[in-house]
Structure formats: C-alpha cells, structure tokens
Design a protein around this motif. Sequence first.
Motif, PDB file in Angstrom:
ATOM      1  N   GLY A   1      40.208  50.204  45.733  1.00  0.00           N
ATOM      2  CA  GLY A   1      40.420  49.098  44.811  1.00  0.00           C
ATOM      3  C   GLY A   1      39.929  49.448  43.429  1.00  0.00           C
ATOM      4  N   ALA A   2      38.735  50.029  43.364  1.00  0.00           N
ATOM      5  CA  ALA A   2      38.146  50.395  42.084  1.00  0.00           C
ATOM      6  C   ALA A   2      38.990  51.455  41.391  1.00  0.00           C
ATOM      7  CB  ALA A   2      36.728  50.896  42.301  1.00  0.00           C
ATOM      8  N   LEU A   3      39.510  52.402  42.162  1.00  0.00           N
ATOM      9  CA  LEU A   3      40.337  53.458  41.581  1.00  0.00           C
ATOM     10  C   LEU A   3      41.608  52.883  40.980  1.00  0.00           C
ATOM     11  CD1 LEU A   3      40.053  56.274  44.275  1.00  0.00           C
ATOM     12  CD2 LEU A   3      39.104  56.325  41.996  1.00  0.00           C
ATOM     13  N   ALA A   4      42.154  51.880  41.659  1.00  0.00           N
ATOM     14  CA  ALA A   4      43.397  51.295  41.166  1.00  0.00           C
ATOM     15  C   ALA A   4      43.147  50.409  39.955  1.00  0.00           C
ATOM     16  CB  ALA A   4      44.070  50.484  42.273  1.00  0.00           C
ATOM     17  N   GLN A   5      42.018  49.718  39.941  1.00  0.00           N
ATOM     18  CA  GLN A   5      41.724  48.806  38.840  1.00  0.00           C
ATOM     19  C   GLN A   5      41.381  49.552  37.540  1.00  0.00           C
ATOM     20  OE1 GLN A   5      41.836  45.389  38.566  1.00  0.00           O
ATOM     21  NE2 GLN A   5      41.240  45.704  36.446  1.00  0.00           N
ATOM     22  N   SER A   6      40.695  50.672  37.683  1.00  0.00           N
ATOM     23  CA  SER A   6      40.225  51.375  36.498  1.00  0.00           C
ATOM     24  C   SER A   6      41.400  51.935  35.693  1.00  0.00           C
ATOM     25  CB  SER A   6      39.299  52.507  36.907  1.00  0.00           C
ATOM     26  OG  SER A   6      39.971  53.369  37.776  1.00  0.00           O
ATOM     27  N   ASN A   7      41.136  52.270  34.437  1.00  0.00           N
ATOM     28  CA  ASN A   7      42.194  52.820  33.593  1.00  0.00           C
ATOM     29  C   ASN A   7      42.630  54.184  34.101  1.00  0.00           C
ATOM     30  OD1 ASN A   7      40.334  51.023  32.033  1.00  0.00           O
ATOM     31  ND2 ASN A   7      42.085  51.107  30.660  1.00  0.00           N
ATOM     32  N   VAL A   8      41.659  54.961  34.545  1.00  0.00           N
ATOM     33  CA  VAL A   8      41.975  56.232  35.190  1.00  0.00           C
ATOM     34  C   VAL A   8      41.142  56.318  36.465  1.00  0.00           C
ATOM     35  CG1 VAL A   8      42.033  58.723  34.968  1.00  0.00           C
ATOM     36  CG2 VAL A   8      42.199  57.324  32.934  1.00  0.00           C
ATOM     37  N   GLY A   9      41.798  56.491  37.577  1.00  0.00           N
ATOM     38  CA  GLY A   9      41.077  56.645  38.838  1.00  0.00           C
ATOM     39  C   GLY A   9      41.206  58.070  39.318  1.00  0.00           C
ATOM     40  N   ILE A  10      40.072  58.745  39.472  1.00  0.00           N
ATOM     41  CA  ILE A  10      40.125  60.125  39.942  1.00  0.00           C
ATOM     42  C   ILE A  10      39.521  60.182  41.339  1.00  0.00           C
ATOM     43  CG2 ILE A  10      39.356  62.487  39.543  1.00  0.00           C
ATOM     44  CD1 ILE A  10      39.276  61.948  36.632  1.00  0.00           C
ATOM     45  N   ALA A  11      40.274  60.702  42.282  1.00  0.00           N
ATOM     46  CA  ALA A  11      39.754  60.853  43.627  1.00  0.00           C
ATOM     47  C   ALA A  11      39.211  62.261  43.782  1.00  0.00           C
ATOM     48  CB  ALA A  11      40.840  60.590  44.651  1.00  0.00           C
TER      49      ALA A  11
END
Lengths: 60, 789
Positions: B687-697
Amino acid sequence: MEVVYITIGVSIIVAIFFFIVFIKSVKSGQYEDTYTPSVRMLFDDELVSKDKPKGENQQI
Amino acid sequence: MSLNNCYHCGADSSKKPIKFNDKIFCCNGCKTVYEILNANELNCYYDLESTPGTIPKDIKGKYNYLENIEIIEKLLEFSDGETSVIELYIPNIHCSSCIWVLENLSKLNDGVTMSMVNFPEKSLRITFKNERTNLKNIVELITSIGYEPYISLDDADSKRQKVDKTLIYQLSIAAFCFGNIMLLSFPEYFEADEFWLEKYKYLFRWLMFIMAVPVVIYSAKDYFISAYKGLKHKMLNIDVPIALGISVLFLRSSYEIIFDLGSGFFDSLTGLVFFLLLGRYFQQKTYNFLSFERDYKSYFPIAVTIINNEKESTIPVKEVKKGDRLLIRNEELIPVDGILINGNAAIDYSFVTGESIPVSKKSGDKLFAGGKQTSGAIEMEVISSISQSYLTQLWSNDVFNDSSGLTIKNITDRISKYFTIAILSIAVIAGIFWYNFNPSMAFNVVTSVLIIACPCALALSAPFALGNMLRIFGYKKFYLKNAETIESISKVNTIIFDKTGTITSNDKTQISYKGETLTIEEKKGLKNVLRASNHPLSRSLYNFLNELSLNEDPSMFNEVLGKGIEASINNVSYKLGSANFIGIEVTKINETAIYIQIDGKFKGGYIFKNTYREEAKEVFNELSKNYKLVILSGDNDGEKDSLELLLPKNSSLNFNQKPEDKLSFIKKLQESGDKVMMIGDGLNDAGALAQSNVGIAISEDVNVFSPACDAILDAKLFNSLPKFLSLSNKTIKIIKASFILSLGYNIIGMYFALNGLLTPVVAAILMPLSSISIVVFVTVLTNLVARKL
C-alpha cells in the motif's frame, strides 16, 4: 524518357514488397526474442558429436 | 572452480561431499539431476558452462493441483484435446546450458514434442501430446532438474495480452515513407532546370504526396489523439504544438503541389514523424521478465489441498470457504487466515513483514495469510475467505484502483505550455505585420513559423535521455517500470525506509551469545543435539557453531514442538528452547532466542538478530544531505537504539506501523507538499509503495517476488542507491540543457521563417539537424554521467 515511369514504378513496387515482408515478419514474432536463437544455433554440433547416430531426430 | 565445489551447482561442498561417477556434489538433489541428465545422454549440459545447475527443490505433492481440469484449462495457451501448448515462466533460466537442457526436454519425456526457450523473458514454451504425458508430469520433471516454474493464474491472464506492436508498424511506415520521399525530393533541392526534371516533377511530387498520407493518418495519429485529449482537458501538452506543426506542414505542402507553387515540405514532415516515433520507441523499454503490477493474487498459490472426510483433494484457491480444512505442505504459502489444527508449524512471514526468522506456532494458534510453512506438513482450519483475510483487505484500498493517466504532468508538458502560447503569438504578430507589409507573403510566413516551431527537438530530448538512462539502470540491476519514474525520482525530497528486509538483510542473521561462557565440550554436545532437529532456528544455530559435533547419537532425544529440545549425551543432559520451556524469566520479550540449560543449570541464550546491511550507515549519511529520512517499521521499538546509531540525527523513526498506518503516514506527508519515495519489500509495504510518488521494492531475488511498485532494486545494490538517485537528478538537468539547445535551433529557424525565407531545402536541413544533434547530445551526456556508476 518515359522509362522513368517504369523504373520509378518498379522500384516502388520492390520497396513495397520488402516493406510488406518486414511487417509480416514482425507480425510472426520474429523480432520478439533476438537472443535465444543466437545461442541455439550453436547447439546442433554438440548433439551430433555426443549422440552419434541419434542426433538427427533432434528438433529445435 | 575448485575441486571441492559441487559439479552441478558450484556450491562449496567440502563439508559433506557426495561422490558419484568421480564427481562431487553438494547434496542429493544435485546428484539426482546429474543422474537424470546422465542417463538420458544430456550431460553435455555440463560442457556448455561449468556448474550451470541450481539445487532442485523438494516438491512432493506440490503440483497435484495441475490435475485439476479447470486450472489446466486456464494455464494452457492452446489445446485441441490432442496437443497442448503451455508457456511457463522459469526464473532460474540463466545461461546457455539452461537453454540447451530445456530445449531437449523431449529426451526426458517422450510426450514433449517441442520445447522452446525465450531467454530474455525467461520463459519456456512446451508443446506436448496429452496422450503420452500431462502437465503435472512436465512441471514435476523440469522442477526435478532444478528449473521450477513460477505458476500463477494472475500472471497467466496478463500474459495473454500480447505486446502491442502498433508503434513498430507506425515507425516502420514512417521510416519507409521518409526514406523514399527523401530520394524523390532530392532533385528539387538543387533547383536544377534540366528539361526532364521539369517534366517529371509532377510525378515526383504526387508520389511524395501519396506516401505522406499514411504517415500523417496512421503513423502520427497518436499525436492528434493526444493533442485532442489534452485540449479537451484544457491542457497544452507537448502533442498540441506537434499536431499543429504536422497538420500545417501537410496542409501547406498539399496546397503547394495542388496549385503548383512548389514542392512542399513532405520530406521534413515524414522525417519529423519518424524521429518522434523513434524517440517514443526508444523510451518504451520494458522488462518482460519482471512484473511491476502484482497484487496479492499472484503471491498466493493457485490451488490448495483440502481434507474432506480423511480424503485429500485439490481445489482452486478462490473456492476455499470458511470452515474448510487445508493441508499445507512444506514450502507452501498459507493462502487464508486460519487456525492451526496440527503439525509442526514454523511460519516464515518474510513476504509479509520482511522478517525471515520463522515463527513457531502451536495448534490453536492463528495463522495469517502470506506466511510460508517451513517444516513439514500442517493442517489448518480456514476462518475467513480469501478476500476477507487481513492481508488482502489492504488491497481494497483506493490507491490500487487509481488509474488516472492524464494527470501525470511531465517536464516536457510543463514547458510546452509556455512554448505553445509563445509560438502562437509570434505567428499572429508576424501574420499581422506581413499582412500590412506584403499580404501575399502573410500566409507563407504564418505557416512557416508554425512549421519551424514544431517542437520536434523539444519532444525528443526527454524520451532519449530517459530511455537511455532506463537502459543503463536496468543494466546495473535497478529496474524501473517506465521512463517517467526517473523524473519522479528527481523530484523526491523525503525518503521512507521500511526496516525489516530493507535496511536489514534477510539472508544473514546475526547470532550472539549472552550468558555464562560454554566450554568447547558443551558446545560440541550442543551441536550434536541440534543436528537431530529440523527446526529452522536449530538449523541456523547448527551452522553458526564452528566446533565439530561429537560423533555420538544422543541417548535420549525429545523435541517438543514449538518449544524446544530435551536430550542427553554421555550422561550430560541438555535442554534448549524457548524461555518458558527452560523455565526462566526473560527481560526482553521481543527477542528471538534459544536458551540453553545444561545438567539442570541455566547457561545463557543465543540471540538471533537481523543484521543491518553493511553499507546502511554510509547510505543514510549520503542521502541525508539532500533528503529527509524516515523509518517506518512494523516491528516494535526493540532495536530503536541501534537504529539511532545508524541514522543521521534529523531523521525520524516510527515503530509499530501497521500497513494502513504506513499508507496514511505517506498520504499526510504528501498533503503537506512533500514528494515521497518509499523503499520497502514485502506485501505489507504494498500500500505504501503504491501511495508514494515513487515506490521502490528491494528484493533479494528480483525475478520472483516483489509487490506492485515503480522500481525494483536488487538488494545487493542497496549501497548504490544514492548514486542512482543523483544520476536521476543529473538526467533531468541534461534534459533541461537540451531544451535550451533546441530553443536555440528554434530561434535560428524563426529568423528564416519570419523573413519569409523558409524554403524546403532550409527546412530539410534544419529540422533533421536539430533532431539528430539533440539525440546525440543527450545520449552522449547520459552515457558520460553514468560512467561513474
């Protein structure tokens, strides 16, 4: 100089022919994987030398 | 390769080598693969590359669901009852030996008629006869030789949509017409007055016209569509001036040849479209073997084993109902929340929390979806359906359903707004001036202004710079979803890190001993006891102890599931396990530990801690110069002190953050105007990755597991993160520099246009020259700055 009509006509027809061939090859997926075939073509020799007579029924 | 390395996989096998056929293997698995290949005359596998193999996994029963007809139907690409075709994604494909052995599957299973590897996509396409074999046999066969496929219904569905080739067709048509029109317009460039050129120029001109039509109508259609959409939303995107330029070019050229005024600008027109499309094509790099859009469905198994009246059967996972009894085998994921009924549960929640140390559960305990069973089979009772389980509820959040494409405003579009207004006003002013001065020239000048101002170079710099950087990043194992991500990265001012799995590493666990020092004899005994246990903690402690174990079996051995071990060797009794098993009070409840009691006397405990990535401190120091750093951890604050040592002073730490908390934390930051980059792994960060402007896994194994995100970073490259970020910033600077350059060209062109001097020759030289020089400029510069990486 009416031959210009013929030469230009022929050259364009030839060009269009190659263009169609290109489109067809893209459609058939020829350019989707450009790496594997380059490795694959090296294999046939290995099989022939290792497998002796059995080599022919290999399919790639 | 040293002599002690496994012949099959190359792992160090000096500890317990298995000898077979004069070759050394690290485990029975590797030996079995060798035996299979050897027996089928496929040992050429080892000649192509040394130690090409991977250790096969034990998969007994795991693929039983491949007998379920419904599932088979969904997975197969084609089937006519007799012959079937399936495409499998195999993350392990890594060398030419892999290609070779997988393409010779027909030797191992005579039902396989053809198998073909696509190396860049890491996929294998198998054609087989249903009479002679079935899907389950094939999958088990390739798994047994170390190539376990990754099967997921979700991925199978999305693969059906084949790659869109429209752009390639558009580009090739533009290239074809551009080349031919260039040739046909060559005579006119030199304004030769020769008789036959005069005579045939109409033929040439009309041929050019005929070839320009498909370029405008088909190749350039996306620009018109996008410009129309932009205008509808009251936005002046870059496609508006492009569409304007293309249509003015076409209309003026057609007007010229219809009324026999000149040869038109068809060469410039098609060249323009060709370069624009080339830029688009260059930017369109995709990593076919990675999936950036995975949701929970692709993590969960396709089917589960259900126990009904003592009978096992396989059902698709979405049909699991509350109250069902499931059998979860070793290495299988728990698909739904449930209660453990029996079995030795050691659940690895690393997909969910990043925590790699398995948690022991006893019967009656609640099991959460997403965990992986690591020791033997267990039975569990389902307490909620899949869509209601704790983890999947997160996915019903709006961030995952947000599909607003038009709101993305990139750097080119921002500039184009002012650009469009500027050229339109220049065109109008010039038109009024010339109308008063020399009315016959007015039309000419206005169209010339619009033609020359067509922001081809402007539109090219971003695609080539970003596309090239995307390629460089991918080469360095930093995979971006698309080129726009680079731009988003450059805007970030806050970086949020998840703790477990992100700044701690998963594979290395630090074990430390606290308490009364153990003698060597005691350690040897301990190791001997641990050898008999299969518990994951025991296994890692066993590997941690350097002493040789005694060559004696314990006279008494009793493992209490989920608690500990009681054993005695040489009349010394050992008791090891959890605190309440030993019967001691512990001060720190948050620690994972094995406590030791020898001969009834408490000695101390081995404490398991995640190690922080070695480079973490430097990375944080480097990043804190330019960014605000935040740690969001789902764990308790047990490691707060050690974290504070790692982090620069001005960063904030937040513990006990549930997935929803992480999401809303980011939302709040964004509302206050911050651009947030989230770096995390595991499903709970999704969820946090999708919400952020850039999500890096961050992923230890890029090929297999990563939640939905904008970029995937190989965990080994964590220390390069600051470099990647600064490179993204530099890329944007390069783009801005190239904008200035292309504006320079426009000013030169404008001089010709305003003075009514824009002839086809000037246009034909100026337009490709500006395009090509911009492309060269950005490509060379991006390569230069990337050299330091």
